[in-house]
Design a protein around this motif. Sequence first.
Motif, PDB file in Angstrom:
ATOM      1  N   THR A   1       9.092  -7.896   9.425  1.00 21.80           N
ATOM      2  CA  THR A   1       7.953  -8.100  10.388  1.00 21.80           C
ATOM      3  C   THR A   1       7.742  -6.383  10.237  1.00 21.80           C
ATOM      4  N   ARG A   2       8.139  -5.330  10.488  1.00 18.96           N
ATOM      5  CA  ARG A   2       7.243  -3.956  10.643  1.00 18.96           C
ATOM      6  C   ARG A   2       6.999  -3.395   9.288  1.00 18.96           C
ATOM      7  N   ALA A   3       7.743  -4.128   8.251  1.00 18.15           N
ATOM      8  CA  ALA A   3       7.048  -3.988   7.014  1.00 18.15           C
ATOM      9  C   ALA A   3       5.407  -4.848   6.742  1.00 18.15           C
ATOM     10  N   LYS A   4       5.576  -5.860   7.345  1.00 20.68           N
ATOM     11  CA  LYS A   4       4.134  -6.968   7.405  1.00 20.68           C
ATOM     12  C   LYS A   4       2.752  -6.327   8.771  1.00 20.68           C
ATOM     13  N   ALA A   5       3.348  -5.605  10.091  1.00 19.34           N
ATOM     14  CA  ALA A   5       3.235  -4.943  10.750  1.00 19.34           C
ATOM     15  C   ALA A   5       2.170  -3.847  10.461  1.00 19.34           C
ATOM     16  N   MET A   6       2.697  -3.072   9.558  1.00 18.17           N
ATOM     17  CA  MET A   6       2.483  -1.433   9.308  1.00 18.17           C
ATOM     18  C   MET A   6       1.104  -1.798   7.821  1.00 18.17           C
ATOM     19  N   TRP A   7       1.323  -2.879   7.420  1.00 14.65           N
ATOM     20  CA  TRP A   7       0.307  -3.291   5.563  1.00 14.65           C
ATOM     21  C   TRP A   7      -0.815  -3.202   5.913  1.00 14.65           C
ATOM     22  N   GLY A   8      -1.345  -3.736   7.108  1.00 14.65           N
ATOM     23  CA  GLY A   8      -2.461  -3.830   7.838  1.00 14.65           C
ATOM     24  C   GLY A   8      -3.610  -2.444   8.025  1.00 14.65           C
ATOM     25  N   LEU A   9      -1.732  -1.922   9.248  1.00 14.70           N
ATOM     26  CA  LEU A   9      -2.603  -0.892  10.028  1.00 14.70           C
ATOM     27  C   LEU A   9      -2.730   0.113   8.526  1.00 14.70           C
ATOM     28  N   SER A  10      -1.971   0.734   7.171  1.00 15.65           N
ATOM     29  CA  SER A  10      -1.732   1.877   6.843  1.00 15.65           C
ATOM     30  C   SER A  10      -3.413   1.326   5.917  1.00 15.65           C
ATOM     31  N   ARG A  11      -3.642   0.120   5.688  1.00 15.75           N
ATOM     32  CA  ARG A  11      -4.469  -0.157   5.026  1.00 15.75           C
ATOM     33  C   ARG A  11      -5.625   0.945   5.711  1.00 15.75           C
ATOM     34  N   THR A  12      -5.793   0.116   6.816  1.00 15.01           N
ATOM     35  CA  THR A  12      -6.912   0.516   7.654  1.00 15.01           C
ATOM     36  C   THR A  12      -7.222   2.362   8.163  1.00 15.01           C
ATOM     37  N   LEU A  13      -5.885   2.993   8.386  1.00 19.69           N
ATOM     38  CA  LEU A  13      -6.217   4.098   8.399  1.00 19.69           C
ATOM     39  C   LEU A  13      -6.457   5.041   7.006  1.00 19.69           C
TER      40      LEU A  13
ATOM     41  N   GLY B   1      -4.596  -5.710   4.531  1.00 23.03           N
ATOM     42  CA  GLY B   1      -3.915  -5.192   3.986  1.00 23.03           C
ATOM     43  C   GLY B   1      -4.712  -6.045   2.831  1.00 23.03           C
ATOM     44  N   LYS B   2      -4.707  -7.225   2.289  1.00 23.24           N
ATOM     45  CA  LYS B   2      -5.034  -7.860   0.380  1.00 23.24           C
ATOM     46  C   LYS B   2      -6.513  -6.978   0.330  1.00 23.24           C
ATOM     47  N   LYS B   3      -7.130  -6.319   0.963  1.00 22.73           N
ATOM     48  CA  LYS B   3      -7.726  -5.630  -0.028  1.00 22.73           C
ATOM     49  C   LYS B   3      -7.574  -4.596  -0.019  1.00 22.73           C
ATOM     50  N   ALA B   4      -8.329  -4.303  -1.255  1.00 22.00           N
ATOM     51  CA  ALA B   4      -8.280  -2.882  -1.872  1.00 22.00           C
ATOM     52  C   ALA B   4      -8.983  -2.306  -1.254  1.00 22.00           C
ATOM     53  N   VAL B   5      -8.223  -0.038  -0.768  1.00 23.44           N
ATOM     54  CA  VAL B   5      -9.411   0.410  -0.704  1.00 23.44           C
ATOM     55  C   VAL B   5     -10.305   1.356  -1.707  1.00 23.44           C
ATOM     56  N   ALA B   6     -11.226   0.747  -1.472  1.00 20.57           N
ATOM     57  CA  ALA B   6     -12.521   1.181  -2.396  1.00 20.57           C
ATOM     58  C   ALA B   6     -12.964   3.176  -2.369  1.00 20.57           C
ATOM     59  N   ILE B   7     -12.374   3.531  -3.323  1.00 21.50           N
ATOM     60  CA  ILE B   7     -12.775   5.306  -3.524  1.00 21.50           C
ATOM     61  C   ILE B   7     -13.934   5.534  -3.957  1.00 21.50           C
TER      62      ILE B   7
ATOM     63  N   GLU C   1       8.045   1.757   4.246  1.00 25.72           N
ATOM     64  CA  GLU C   1       8.313   0.189   3.967  1.00 25.72           C
ATOM     65  C   GLU C   1       6.634  -0.469   3.347  1.00 25.72           C
ATOM     66  N   ILE C   2       5.645   0.624   2.996  1.00 26.87           N
ATOM     67  CA  ILE C   2       4.750   0.362   2.093  1.00 26.87           C
ATOM     68  C   ILE C   2       4.242   0.867   0.795  1.00 26.87           C
ATOM     69  N   GLU C   3       3.707  -0.296  -0.046  1.00 28.76           N
ATOM     70  CA  GLU C   3       4.405   0.414  -2.034  1.00 28.76           C
ATOM     71  C   GLU C   3       3.053   0.931  -1.803  1.00 28.76           C
ATOM     72  N   LEU C   4       2.577   1.840  -2.028  1.00 29.67           N
ATOM     73  CA  LEU C   4       0.980   2.353  -2.851  1.00 29.67           C
ATOM     74  C   LEU C   4       0.525   3.049  -4.248  1.00 29.67           C
ATOM     75  N   GLU C   5      -0.267   2.045  -4.944  1.00 30.93           N
ATOM     76  CA  GLU C   5      -1.143   1.531  -5.884  1.00 30.93           C
ATOM     77  C   GLU C   5      -2.167   2.131  -6.660  1.00 30.93           C
ATOM     78  N   GLN C   6      -2.340   3.240  -7.223  1.00 34.81           N
ATOM     79  CA  GLN C   6      -3.911   4.155  -7.304  1.00 34.81           C
ATOM     80  C   GLN C   6      -3.952   3.082  -8.483  1.00 34.81           C
ATOM     81  N   SER C   7      -5.765   2.322  -9.286  1.00 38.22           N
ATOM     82  CA  SER C   7      -6.188   2.031 -10.124  1.00 38.22           C
ATOM     83  C   SER C   7      -7.901   2.494 -10.321  1.00 38.22           C
TER      84      SER C   7
END
Length: 177
Positions: free
Chosen positions: A59-71, A5-11, A40-46
């Motif tokens: 716990t749910r926010a932590k679980a969804m963090w990595g999942l959301s980033r991967t999706l 989840g810590k990694k940024a998604v490169a576009i 539970e997840i906050e998005l930030e585009q830069s």
Amino acid sequence: MSRIGKKAVAIPAGVTLTLDGQTVTVKGPKGQLSWTIVDEIELEQSGAELSLKPRADTTRAKAMWGLSRTLVANMVHGVTQGYEETLELVGVGYRAAMKGQALSMQLGFSHEVDVPPPAGITFAVPKQTEIRVAGIDKQLVGEVAARIRRIRPPEPYKGKGVRYAGENVRRKEGKKK
């Protein structure tokens, strides 16, 4: 803390990512995908990066963090390169062919099995014993490949059936006298 989840998604260039509240829409050369991320997840585009952070320390926010980033990363990969799954047919007389857009298979039943492609999925049959399922949505490609495999899964005694390319089928020893 989620290492994924810590990694940024490169576009990459040629891909446009738009945020509409919690909905992420990705457009690329192969098509368009959209998905709504949980609250539970906050998005930030830069610039050419999208970063995700949990809003709370639950716990749910932590679980969804990595999942959301991967999706989101899978959506970006799908609209640029796409996904492909290869299936093999093993057995005497087992073969596949294309009937228009649909996939027609002979798998030892008394009839042919026809599989129509869902929207966004294409089938290819390079050899009679090989099927390729391709599309931009990773989950849909895997689901369609699993449905095709479920028609005649590999059996453990002779190994006959539909299997993923490179799949190791555990074999059993036959009956002894």
